[in-house]
Design a protein around this motif. Structure first.
Motif, PDB file in Angstrom:
ATOM      1  N   SER A 190       0.849  -1.190   0.000  1.00  0.00           N
ATOM      2  CA  SER A 190       0.000   0.000   0.000  1.00  0.00           C
ATOM      3  C   SER A 190       0.880   1.233   0.000  1.00  0.00           C
ATOM      4  O   SER A 190       1.995   1.216   0.541  1.00  0.00           O
ATOM      5  CB  SER A 190      -0.938   0.036   1.215  1.00  0.00           C
ATOM      6  N   SER A 191       0.378   2.311  -0.595  1.00  0.00           N
ATOM      7  CA  SER A 191       1.128   3.561  -0.662  1.00  0.00           C
ATOM      8  C   SER A 191       0.163   4.732  -0.562  1.00  0.00           C
ATOM      9  O   SER A 191      -1.010   4.624  -0.954  1.00  0.00           O
ATOM     10  CB  SER A 191       1.913   3.638  -1.975  1.00  0.00           C
ATOM     11  N   TYR A 192       0.673   5.859  -0.048  1.00  0.00           N
ATOM     12  CA  TYR A 192      -0.182   7.011   0.220  1.00  0.00           C
ATOM     13  C   TYR A 192       0.572   8.310  -0.104  1.00  0.00           C
ATOM     14  O   TYR A 192       1.773   8.299  -0.335  1.00  0.00           O
ATOM     15  CB  TYR A 192      -0.599   7.025   1.700  1.00  0.00           C
ATOM     16  N   ALA A 193      -0.169   9.422  -0.075  1.00  0.00           N
ATOM     17  CA  ALA A 193       0.420  10.759  -0.203  1.00  0.00           C
ATOM     18  C   ALA A 193       1.351  10.853  -1.425  1.00  0.00           C
ATOM     19  O   ALA A 193       0.961  10.472  -2.520  1.00  0.00           O
ATOM     20  CB  ALA A 193       1.139  11.134   1.097  1.00  0.00           C
ATOM     21  N   ARG A 194       2.588  11.347  -1.235  1.00  0.00           N
ATOM     22  CA  ARG A 194       3.500  11.519  -2.370  1.00  0.00           C
ATOM     23  C   ARG A 194       3.890  10.186  -3.007  1.00  0.00           C
ATOM     24  O   ARG A 194       4.384  10.157  -4.141  1.00  0.00           O
ATOM     25  CB  ARG A 194       4.764  12.263  -1.926  1.00  0.00           C
TER      26      ARG A 194
END
Length: 239
Positions: A190-194
Motif C-alpha cells: 500500500s502507498s499514500y500521499a506523495r
C-alpha cells in the motif's frame, strides 16, 4: 505560481557537457529505482481473511471477485464520501490516467479498480460526467477503507505509516493484492500521499519541462478536467 527562473545560456558544447553529467545522475537514479521496485516486490504478504463486500455494476462482490479471473489487483482508494456530489479533484486527476493504463494492464494479468466509501449510486452521475470507463466500486458498509489506511480516526489515528492529527475523513491511497490458484487473497503493498506520484503520468511530463510542476502546493492547480478554462465537454469527454 510561476517558479520558472531562466538558467544560464551557454554554447552547444557546454550544454552537452552539462547534459552528460546529468545523464550520469539519471542512470544512477534509474538503477536505484529498479532496486527499490525489487525491494517492493520482495515485501512479505498478509493473507486477507475478512469477508469484504463491494457494491458494483453487477451486484455485490467479494474482494476475490474483483480480480475478474486475474491474479493481480490494484485498488485506488478514491476520495468520495457519503453525501458528496463530486469526487476529490486530486483523485480525479489521478483517475484521468486509469483508462489508458487499463488497456495495457489487462494484458499483464492485472485489474485496476477504484473504490470509495459512498454508496455506489451516489457517484454514478459524476463518473458519467467525467467520461470514465474503469470499474469503480463501493465499500459502503464495510471497514475496507479504514483497514487499509485511508479513513483515519480514533485516538491512535495513522496515515502513511505515521501518526495523523488532521480532521479529514477521506484520504487517498493505493493498495495491491494477489490471488493465488486456490482463491486465497493476499495484501502485498500500500502507498499514500506523495507515494502516489508514480500513478500520475502528467507529472512525469511536467518534470521534464523548464517550469517543472510549477505549483505552490501539491496539486493546488488541479481541477476536474471539465472545469479548466477553454475545455468543451461533449458526451462526457473533454476536447
Amino acid at each position: 505560481m510561476d517558479n520558472y527562473r531562466k538558467p544560464l545560456v551557454v554554447s552547444r558544447s557546454e550544454w552537452l557537457s552539462a547534459r552528460r553529467q546529468l545523464w550520469l545522475h539519471e542512470k544512477a537514479f534509474t538503477h536505484q529505482r529498479d532496486e527499490l521496485s525489487a525491494a517492493r516486490r520482495a515485501l512479505p504478504w498478509v493473507q486477507v481473511t475478512t469477508d469484504y463486500r463491494f457494491q458494483t455494476a453487477d451486484g455485490s462482490k467479494t474482494l476475490g471477485e474483483l480480480f475478474n479471473g486475474r491474479s493481480q489487483l490494484l485498488v485506488y482508494h478514491f476520495m468520495f464520501a457519503d453525501g458528496w456530489t463530486e469526487g476529490c479533484p486530486g483523485c480525479s486527476f489521478l483517475a484521468d490516467h486509469f483508462d489508458g493504463a487499463n488497456l495495457h494492464l489487462k494484458q499483464k494479468d492485472v485489474v485496476l479498480v477504484a473504490v470509495s466509501r459512498a454508496p455506489y449510486a451516489e457517484y454514478q452521475a459524476f463518473k458519467r460526467r467525467m467520461g470514465w470507463r474503469f470499474d469503480w466500486v463501493s465499500s459502503h458498509g464495510s471497514s475496507f477503507n479504514q483497514d487499509f489506511g485511508v479513513t483515519p480516526g480514533g485516538v491512535e489515528a495513522e496515515y502513511n505509516y505515521e501518526p495523523y492529527s488532521g480532521d479529514e475523513t477521506e484520504l487517498p491511497g493505493l493498495s495491491v493484492f494477489y490471488r493465488d490458484a486456490s482463491g486465497a487473497v493476499f495484501h502485498t503493498y500500500s502507498s499514500y500521499a506523495r507515494g502516489l506520484d508514480i500513478l500520475v503520468g502528467t507529472y512525469n511530463f511536467l518534470d521534464l519541462l523548464p517550469k517543472g510542476r510549477d505549483e505552490e502546493g501539491t496539486m493546488d492547480w488541479v481541477r476536474h478536467h471539465d472545469k479548466y478554462e477553454g475545455v468543451e465537454v461533449k458526451g462526457g469527454c473533454c476536447h
